[in-house]
Design a protein around this motif. Sequence first.
Motif, mmCIF file in Angstrom:
data_model
loop_
_atom_site.group_PDB
_atom_site.id
_atom_site.type_symbol
_atom_site.label_atom_id
_atom_site.label_comp_id
_atom_site.label_asym_id
_atom_site.label_seq_id
_atom_site.Cartn_x
_atom_site.Cartn_y
_atom_site.Cartn_z
ATOM 1 N N PHE A 1 -18.023 95.735 25.295
ATOM 2 C CA PHE A 1 -17.527 97.005 25.822
ATOM 3 C C PHE A 1 -16.579 97.661 24.820
ATOM 4 O O PHE A 1 -16.679 98.858 24.525
ATOM 5 N N SER B 1 -21.206 102.383 28.659
ATOM 6 C CA SER B 1 -19.961 101.836 29.192
ATOM 7 C C SER B 1 -20.195 101.151 30.526
ATOM 8 O O SER B 1 -19.666 100.059 30.787
ATOM 9 N N VAL B 2 -20.985 101.785 31.393
ATOM 10 C CA VAL B 2 -21.291 101.182 32.686
ATOM 11 C C VAL B 2 -22.064 99.889 32.502
ATOM 12 O O VAL B 2 -21.799 98.875 33.159
ATOM 13 N N GLU B 3 -23.033 99.909 31.570
ATOM 14 C CA GLU B 3 -23.845 98.716 31.316
ATOM 15 C C GLU B 3 -22.991 97.551 30.851
ATOM 16 O O GLU B 3 -23.122 96.427 31.344
ATOM 17 N N THR B 4 -22.107 97.815 29.900
ATOM 18 C CA THR B 4 -21.324 96.731 29.328
ATOM 19 C C THR B 4 -20.168 96.309 30.230
ATOM 20 O O THR B 4 -19.919 95.110 30.407
ATOM 21 N N LEU B 5 -19.451 97.276 30.807
ATOM 22 C CA LEU B 5 -18.263 96.954 31.592
ATOM 23 C C LEU B 5 -18.625 96.407 32.969
ATOM 24 O O LEU B 5 -18.193 95.307 33.342
ATOM 25 N N LEU B 6 -19.409 97.163 33.736
ATOM 26 C CA LEU B 6 -19.692 96.755 35.099
ATOM 27 C C LEU B 6 -20.707 95.620 35.171
ATOM 28 O O LEU B 6 -20.540 94.680 35.953
ATOM 29 N N PHE B 7 -21.753 95.706 34.351
ATOM 30 C CA PHE B 7 -22.817 94.713 34.473
ATOM 31 C C PHE B 7 -22.514 93.454 33.667
ATOM 32 O O PHE B 7 -22.399 92.365 34.219
ATOM 33 N N LEU C 1 -21.409 107.104 28.597
ATOM 34 C CA LEU C 1 -21.070 106.652 29.945
ATOM 35 C C LEU C 1 -22.042 105.575 30.420
ATOM 36 O O LEU C 1 -21.630 104.583 31.043
ATOM 37 N N PHE C 2 -23.335 105.760 30.118
ATOM 38 C CA PHE C 2 -24.319 104.750 30.522
ATOM 39 C C PHE C 2 -24.041 103.419 29.835
ATOM 40 O O PHE C 2 -24.077 102.354 30.459
#
Length: 209
Positions: A37, A56-62, A53-54
Amino acid sequence: MILPLVILYVVTLVYLSITERFRTYASIIGLQGWILFGVALLRLHRIDLPELLFISVETLLFKTLLVPALLFAVIRRTHIHRVRTSGSSQFNALLLSVGAAAAAITLTAAMADGNIDRVFFGVALYAVLSGLILIVVRSRIFSHMVGFLVIENGVFLFSMAVGTEMPFLINVAILLDIMISVLMLGIFFMRIGNKLHADDADSLTNVKD
């Protein structure tokens, strides 16, 4: 700032090769998610906002939250916490990891393409080789899944090596691969694991319809 994160990522790969506790596996996968991330934000800050943003969501949330949570849930569900002691020892696993690092450095140094970031390429190649080592030398299916996740993180770093532009479809493919793999592991342990009373890959050969 990126180089310390890359070095820390390499350290996690080395530690992953010698640890035998599944909780440590899951924690390292989460730490690698945080590292990726940070690397993504620092390296890809000039790309379009929706794509950033995509990623970031992939790395941080998933990678950082969801995947480790699922791995910890599988550990709690199966009550299996350690790698089986049979097979490769920690010292042999460390030797294999060092050999993989040497191979990655050699192959990276032999590349003449100036359009590829050799640091990211070398670390990505080392990650892929480290994941393959986990799959080969460890007998438990949980270790195989962690090895596959490490390979997926390596693929993510390969994308970084190509340049600052990361195609949207590559991110979707990585996301779907990890999601499907982790969900398959969870379904296996929660629905089948209690019936087998083991999670070794070799035990699957004895399963009959």
